[in-house]
Design an enzyme around this catalytic site. Structure first.
Site, PDB file in Angstrom:
ATOM      1  N   GLU A 224      14.071  14.770   6.181  1.00 23.88           N
ATOM      2  CA  GLU A 224      15.542  14.830   6.175  1.00 23.88           C
ATOM      3  C   GLU A 224      16.069  14.225   7.475  1.00 23.88           C
ATOM      4  N   PRO A 225      17.363  13.928   7.523  1.00 28.90           N
ATOM      5  CA  PRO A 225      17.908  13.333   8.743  1.00 28.90           C
ATOM      6  C   PRO A 225      17.593  14.168   9.996  1.00 28.90           C
TER       7      PRO A 225
ATOM      8  N   ARG B  95       0.839  -1.213   0.000  1.00 29.88           N
ATOM      9  CA  ARG B  95       0.000   0.000   0.000  1.00 29.88           C
ATOM     10  C   ARG B  95       0.873   1.261   0.000  1.00 29.88           C
TER      11      ARG B  95
ATOM     12  N   GLU C 206       4.006   9.749   7.620  1.00 29.59           N
ATOM     13  CA  GLU C 206       2.866  10.613   7.252  1.00 29.59           C
ATOM     14  C   GLU C 206       2.339  11.387   8.449  1.00 29.59           C
TER      15      GLU C 206
ATOM     16  N   ALA D 256      -2.461  11.442   0.905  1.00 31.93           N
ATOM     17  CA  ALA D 256      -1.888  10.148   1.300  1.00 31.93           C
ATOM     18  C   ALA D 256      -2.444   9.698   2.655  1.00 31.93           C
TER      19      ALA D 256
ATOM     20  N   GLY E 256       1.380 -18.904  20.371  1.00 29.10           N
ATOM     21  CA  GLY E 256       2.691 -19.047  19.721  1.00 29.10           C
ATOM     22  C   GLY E 256       2.589 -18.975  18.210  1.00 29.10           C
TER      23      GLY E 256
HETATM   24  P1  TGC Z   1       2.399  25.459   9.614  1.00 35.03           P
HETATM   25  O1  TGC Z   1       2.978  26.805   9.981  1.00 35.03           O
HETATM   26  O2  TGC Z   1       1.262  24.930  10.385  1.00 35.03           O
HETATM   27  O3  TGC Z   1       1.991  25.449   8.081  1.00 35.03           O
HETATM   28  C1  TGC Z   1       2.863  25.901   7.049  1.00 35.03           C
HETATM   29  C2  TGC Z   1       2.017  26.347   5.870  1.00 35.03           C
HETATM   30  O4  TGC Z   1       1.291  25.225   5.346  1.00 35.03           O
HETATM   31  C3  TGC Z   1      -0.138  25.446   5.453  1.00 35.03           C
HETATM   32  N1  TGC Z   1      -0.720  24.156   5.808  1.00 35.03           N
HETATM   33  C4  TGC Z   1      -1.351  23.386   4.935  1.00 35.03           C
HETATM   34  N2  TGC Z   1      -1.654  23.575   3.650  1.00 35.03           N
HETATM   35  C5  TGC Z   1      -2.289  22.576   3.013  1.00 35.03           C
HETATM   36  N3  TGC Z   1      -2.612  21.428   3.599  1.00 35.03           N
HETATM   37  C6  TGC Z   1      -2.321  21.187   4.904  1.00 35.03           C
HETATM   38  N4  TGC Z   1      -2.614  20.017   5.486  1.00 35.03           N
HETATM   39  C7  TGC Z   1      -1.662  22.202   5.643  1.00 35.03           C
HETATM   40  N5  TGC Z   1      -1.219  22.316   6.919  1.00 35.03           N
HETATM   41  C8  TGC Z   1      -0.652  23.520   6.992  1.00 35.03           C
HETATM   42  C9  TGC Z   1      -0.282  26.486   6.520  1.00 35.03           C
HETATM   43  O5  TGC Z   1      -1.480  27.202   6.361  1.00 35.03           O
HETATM   44  C10 TGC Z   1       0.939  27.350   6.274  1.00 35.03           C
HETATM   45  O6  TGC Z   1       0.701  28.166   5.140  1.00 35.03           O
HETATM   46  P2  TGC Z   1       1.367  29.626   5.046  1.00 35.03           P
HETATM   47  O7  TGC Z   1       0.837  30.140   3.763  1.00 35.03           O
HETATM   48  O8  TGC Z   1       0.876  30.346   6.281  1.00 35.03           O
HETATM   49  O9  TGC Z   1       2.840  29.413   5.046  1.00 35.03           O
HETATM   50  O10 TGC Z   1       3.611  24.438   9.591  1.00 35.03           O
HETATM   51  P3  TGC Z   1       4.502  23.916  10.756  1.00 35.03           P
HETATM   52  O11 TGC Z   1       5.918  24.169  10.343  1.00 35.03           O
HETATM   53  O12 TGC Z   1       4.071  24.448  12.084  1.00 35.03           O
HETATM   54  O13 TGC Z   1       4.249  22.342  10.702  1.00 35.03           O
HETATM   55  C11 TGC Z   1       2.969  21.830  10.866  1.00 35.03           C
HETATM   56  C12 TGC Z   1       2.969  20.294  10.974  1.00 35.03           C
HETATM   57  C13 TGC Z   1       3.810  19.831  12.135  1.00 35.03           C
HETATM   58  C14 TGC Z   1       1.554  19.884  11.228  1.00 35.03           C
HETATM   59  C15 TGC Z   1       3.436  19.636   9.707  1.00 35.03           C
HETATM   60  O14 TGC Z   1       4.636  20.097   9.308  1.00 35.03           O
HETATM   61  C16 TGC Z   1       3.400  18.124   9.737  1.00 35.03           C
HETATM   62  O15 TGC Z   1       2.380  17.590   9.320  1.00 35.03           O
HETATM   63  N6  TGC Z   1       4.469  17.378  10.165  1.00 35.03           N
HETATM   64  C17 TGC Z   1       4.557  15.932   9.983  1.00 35.03           C
HETATM   65  C18 TGC Z   1       5.487  15.647   8.821  1.00 35.03           C
HETATM   66  C19 TGC Z   1       5.013  14.523   7.965  1.00 35.03           C
HETATM   67  O16 TGC Z   1       3.870  14.107   7.988  1.00 35.03           O
HETATM   68  N7  TGC Z   1       5.893  14.027   7.160  1.00 35.03           N
HETATM   69  C20 TGC Z   1       5.538  12.976   6.224  1.00 35.03           C
HETATM   70  C21 TGC Z   1       6.630  12.724   5.218  1.00 35.03           C
HETATM   71  S1  TGC Z   1       6.109  11.759   3.834  1.00 35.03           S
HETATM   72  C22 TGC Z   1       5.867  10.227   4.399  1.00 35.03           C
HETATM   73  O17 TGC Z   1       5.948   9.949   5.530  1.00 35.03           O
HETATM   74  C23 TGC Z   1       5.536   9.189   3.372  1.00 35.03           C
HETATM   75  S2  TGC Z   1       5.398   7.622   4.049  1.00 35.03           S
HETATM   76  C24 TGC Z   1       5.147   6.611   2.726  1.00 35.03           C
HETATM   77  C25 TGC Z   1       3.700   6.232   2.552  1.00 35.03           C
HETATM   78  O18 TGC Z   1       2.805   7.105   2.465  1.00 35.03           O
HETATM   79  O19 TGC Z   1       3.376   5.071   2.477  1.00 35.03           O
HETATM   80  P1  FAD Z   2      10.921  12.830  14.871  1.00 34.83           P
HETATM   81  O1  FAD Z   2      10.260  13.975  14.190  1.00 34.83           O
HETATM   82  O2  FAD Z   2      12.325  13.002  15.324  1.00 34.83           O
HETATM   83  O3  FAD Z   2      10.015  12.409  16.097  1.00 34.83           O
HETATM   84  C1  FAD Z   2      10.491  11.575  17.157  1.00 34.83           C
HETATM   85  C2  FAD Z   2       9.435  11.558  18.262  1.00 34.83           C
HETATM   86  O4  FAD Z   2       9.231  12.900  18.761  1.00 34.83           O
HETATM   87  C3  FAD Z   2       8.064  11.083  17.753  1.00 34.83           C
HETATM   88  O5  FAD Z   2       7.450  10.291  18.735  1.00 34.83           O
HETATM   89  C4  FAD Z   2       7.288  12.380  17.570  1.00 34.83           C
HETATM   90  O6  FAD Z   2       5.888  12.202  17.717  1.00 34.83           O
HETATM   91  C5  FAD Z   2       7.863  13.238  18.696  1.00 34.83           C
HETATM   92  N1  FAD Z   2       7.739  14.674  18.411  1.00 34.83           N
HETATM   93  C6  FAD Z   2       8.276  15.376  17.379  1.00 34.83           C
HETATM   94  N2  FAD Z   2       7.913  16.665  17.440  1.00 34.83           N
HETATM   95  C7  FAD Z   2       7.101  16.790  18.511  1.00 34.83           C
HETATM   96  C8  FAD Z   2       6.374  17.878  19.103  1.00 34.83           C
HETATM   97  N3  FAD Z   2       6.369  19.103  18.572  1.00 34.83           N
HETATM   98  N4  FAD Z   2       5.654  17.632  20.215  1.00 34.83           N
HETATM   99  C9  FAD Z   2       5.611  16.387  20.757  1.00 34.83           C
HETATM  100  N5  FAD Z   2       6.273  15.321  20.258  1.00 34.83           N
HETATM  101  C10 FAD Z   2       6.994  15.521  19.142  1.00 34.83           C
HETATM  102  N6  FAD Z   2       9.292  10.567   4.539  1.00 34.83           N
HETATM  103  C11 FAD Z   2       9.233  11.082   3.277  1.00 34.83           C
HETATM  104  O7  FAD Z   2       9.438  12.270   3.063  1.00 34.83           O
HETATM  105  N7  FAD Z   2       8.955  10.264   2.209  1.00 34.83           N
HETATM  106  C12 FAD Z   2       8.736   8.939   2.366  1.00 34.83           C
HETATM  107  O8  FAD Z   2       8.462   8.246   1.382  1.00 34.83           O
HETATM  108  C13 FAD Z   2       8.807   8.369   3.676  1.00 34.83           C
HETATM  109  N8  FAD Z   2       8.660   7.022   3.850  1.00 34.83           N
HETATM  110  C14 FAD Z   2       8.884   6.493   5.095  1.00 34.83           C
HETATM  111  C15 FAD Z   2       8.926   5.101   5.238  1.00 34.83           C
HETATM  112  C16 FAD Z   2       9.217   4.527   6.473  1.00 34.83           C
HETATM  113  C17 FAD Z   2       9.313   3.056   6.618  1.00 34.83           C
HETATM  114  C18 FAD Z   2       9.411   5.372   7.602  1.00 34.83           C
HETATM  115  C19 FAD Z   2       9.697   4.791   8.945  1.00 34.83           C
HETATM  116  C20 FAD Z   2       9.369   6.740   7.459  1.00 34.83           C
HETATM  117  C21 FAD Z   2       9.119   7.313   6.207  1.00 34.83           C
HETATM  118  N9  FAD Z   2       9.153   8.704   6.024  1.00 34.83           N
HETATM  119  C22 FAD Z   2       9.078   9.242   4.756  1.00 34.83           C
HETATM  120  C23 FAD Z   2       9.531   9.583   7.128  1.00 34.83           C
HETATM  121  C24 FAD Z   2       8.419   9.836   8.138  1.00 34.83           C
HETATM  122  O9  FAD Z   2       7.472  10.708   7.625  1.00 34.83           O
HETATM  123  C25 FAD Z   2       9.075  10.363   9.417  1.00 34.83           C
HETATM  124  O10 FAD Z   2       9.729   9.272  10.027  1.00 34.83           O
HETATM  125  C26 FAD Z   2       8.071  10.976  10.362  1.00 34.83           C
HETATM  126  O11 FAD Z   2       7.516  12.162   9.821  1.00 34.83           O
HETATM  127  C27 FAD Z   2       8.682  11.282  11.739  1.00 34.83           C
HETATM  128  O12 FAD Z   2       9.904  11.936  11.632  1.00 34.83           O
HETATM  129  P2  FAD Z   2      11.193  11.373  12.439  1.00 34.83           P
HETATM  130  O13 FAD Z   2      11.299   9.928  12.157  1.00 34.83           O
HETATM  131  O14 FAD Z   2      12.318  12.261  12.116  1.00 34.83           O
HETATM  132  O15 FAD Z   2      10.804  11.518  13.972  1.00 34.83           O
END
Ligand code: TGC
Ligand code: FAD
Length: 390
Positions: free
Chosen positions: A138-139, A95, A369, A248, A346
């Site tokens: 990023e790291p 998925r 995500e 996503a 088991g």
């Molecule tokens: P923040 O100041 O809240 O927002 C920055 C700007 O973005 C706008 N915004 C959005 N726009 C569209 N859709 C949304 N869901 C939005 N959320 C916020 C917001 O209005 C603002 O716009 P502007 O014009 O004012 O600049 O941003 P923040 O730096 O405080 O961060 C917010 C936070 C923590 C919620 C966000 O950064 C977050 O969701 N962090 C988690 C990171 C994450 O999910 N990473 C995923 C990486 S990809 C992945 O994991 C793929 S896994 C593979 C698979 O799917 O199977």
């Molecule tokens: P961190 O951000 O360092 O978090 C560590 C811990 O601290 C977590 O428990 C978190 O909840 C907590 N924490 C962080 N900030 C706060 C806060 N403000 N308040 C309270 N607690 C907090 N990323 C991509 O871009 N593309 C991909 O395709 C992708 N695929 C992935 C596949 C796998 C198998 C995995 C494991 C990860 C993947 N990711 C991808 C990255 C993924 O999105 C990140 O691992 C995730 O967003 C968390 O970041 P981190 O691992 O750096 O943890």
């Protein structure tokens, strides 16, 4: 034939159209035929089963909701969700591949790309001829992607990209990467980076205990020359990748239900057959409690996902609503996997059953995500207006 054999305690099928059911049946049938028989071995060997790419394309898993003129399946959000549910019934790693290709690669090209970019990439991504990945994390910047340091500079007719991304699904074999990087002004933009560009490498991440059938790696950019026409022109800022994540995360909210259903189905069957102390273990109250709570939680998750799907179809779902469903449904699936594992005793730790694999996979799903904590803080911010992130 109607292939649907799965819990539907609240007749949620009545809420689906014939097209939804058809799409689901096709996906379920394909998963049973092509994924279930090979996935355990792929996971044990930590190999992504590339032979399933063509089948994923055929069931519409690459760009379910991208319009047909760009090669997508042109389906609605509920059909997209049902496809993710069926695939994750097989394996969260498979998925993941579909989520990344659809919502993190095709969606940004469709939504933020130029007409030339759409024409160049979308058909090939829909057919699986090209596979993509998405580089945000990023790291040193996971939950806080806005702090990213990957950057690009204007060098006349091209950009020069430097930096590194980590934990990138599909990176080891992807043909293209949608990469988020900061301009000289510090603004986040999306760039399409192609395999083969000088200075671009994708080392694989080894020794994962989770999502073993999905390839994960890094993206390293060492003075990579990226043609200017590879910049996604129609949106910049962190909001652009966050919009991709919304799509996503929506798919994951449905996908997790599939993993939970598979664990529940397996545990229920086992509990009715396995005898201890002269009766089926399913006759003991402690095991019934586990099973009854599982079906309750699956049913609640299905309703949440279905309602969110209708809101997405109407363009009304908020990001915070998506966060709630992703967080709830993945947590639900992880808890069900842990309880189901115990019901099997088991046997639950072996590869004879899918439960332990689902459980280990879901440890990634609850983290990627947006972690479980981050989604709670998004809800917290939404209801209080007070930001607890920073
Ligand atoms: P923040 O100041 O809240 O927002 C920055 C700007 O973005 C706008 N915004 C959005 N726009 C569209 N859709 C949304 N869901 C939005 N959320 C916020 C917001 O209005 C603002 O716009 P502007 O014009 O004012 O600049 O941003 P923040 O730096 O405080 O961060 C917010 C936070 C923590 C919620 C966000 O950064 C977050 O969701 N962090 C988690 C990171 C994450 O999910 N990473 C995923 C990486 S990809 C992945 O994991 C793929 S896994 C593979 C698979 O799917 O199977
Ligand atoms: P961190 O951000 O360092 O978090 C560590 C811990 O601290 C977590 O428990 C978190 O909840 C907590 N924490 C962080 N900030 C706060 C806060 N403000 N308040 C309270 N607690 C907090 N990323 C991509 O871009 N593309 C991909 O395709 C992708 N695929 C992935 C596949 C796998 C198998 C995995 C494991 C990860 C993947 N990711 C991808 C990255 C993924 O999105 C990140 O691992 C995730 O967003 C968390 O970041 P981190 O691992 O750096 O943890």
């Amino acid at each position: 034939p109607d292939l649907f054999e799965s819990p539907d305690y609240y007749n949620i099928d009545d809420l689906l159209t014939d097209e939804h059911k058809l799409v689901r049946s096709a996906a379920r049938d394909w998963v049973k035929r092509e994924v279930s028989p090979i996935i355990e071995e792929a996971a044990q060997k930590a190999e992504f089963p590339k032979q399933i790419i063509g089948g994923l394309a055929e069931i519409g898993a690459f760009g379910p909701y991208i319009p047909e003129e760009y090669g997508g399946a042109g389906l609605d959000q509920i059909a997209y969700g049902l496809i993710m549910q069926e695939i994750e019934r097989g394996d969260s790693g498979v998925r993941s591949t579909a989520s990344v290709q659809s919502s993190l690669v095709m969606y940004p090209i469709y939504k933020f790309g130029s007409e030339e970019q759409r024409k160049k990439y979308l058909h090939k991504l829909a057919s699986g001829e090209f596979m993509g990945c998405f580089g945000l994390t990023e790291p040193d910047h996971g939950s806080n992607p806005g702090g990213m340091v990957t950057n690009f500079k204007d060098a006349g007719d091209h950009y020069v990209l430097n930096g590194a991304k980590m934990w990138i699904s599909n990176s080891p074999f992807a043909d293209i990467a949608v990469v988020w990087a900061k301009s000289e002004e510090g603004r986040i933009h999306g760039l399409i980076v192609e395999r083969g560009m000088e200075g671009f490498s994708t080392p694989e991440t080894h020794n994962k205990w989770s999502l073993r059938a999905s390839a994960t790696g890094e993206l390293i950019f060492d003075n990579v020359k990226v043609p200017k026409e590879n910049l996604l022109p129609n949106k910049s800022g962190l909001g652009a990748p966050l919009m991709c994540l919304d799509s996503a995360r929506f798919g994951i909210a449905w996908g997790a239900i599939g993993a939970a259903m598979d664990c529940y189905d397996t545990a229920l069957r086992y509990a009715k057959e396995r005898q201890q102390f002269g009766k089926p273990i399913g006759a003991f109250q402690l095991q019934q409690k586990k099973l009854a709570e599982m079906i309750t939680e699956i049913t609640k998750a299905q309703l949440l996902a279905w309602r969110l799907g209708t809101l997405r179809n109407e363009g009304k779902a908020t990001s915070a609503q998506i966060s709630m469903a992703k967080r709830n449904n993945v947590d639900m699936a992880l808890k069900i996997a842990r309880d189901a594992r115990q019901i099997l005793g088991g046997m639950g730790i072996t590869g004879e059953y899918s439960i332990m694999r689902h459980m280990m996979n879901l440890e990634s799903v609850v983290t990627y995500e947006g972690t479980h904590d981050i989604h709670l803080l998004i809800t917290g911010l939404d209801i209080t207006g007070l930001n607890a992130f920073k």
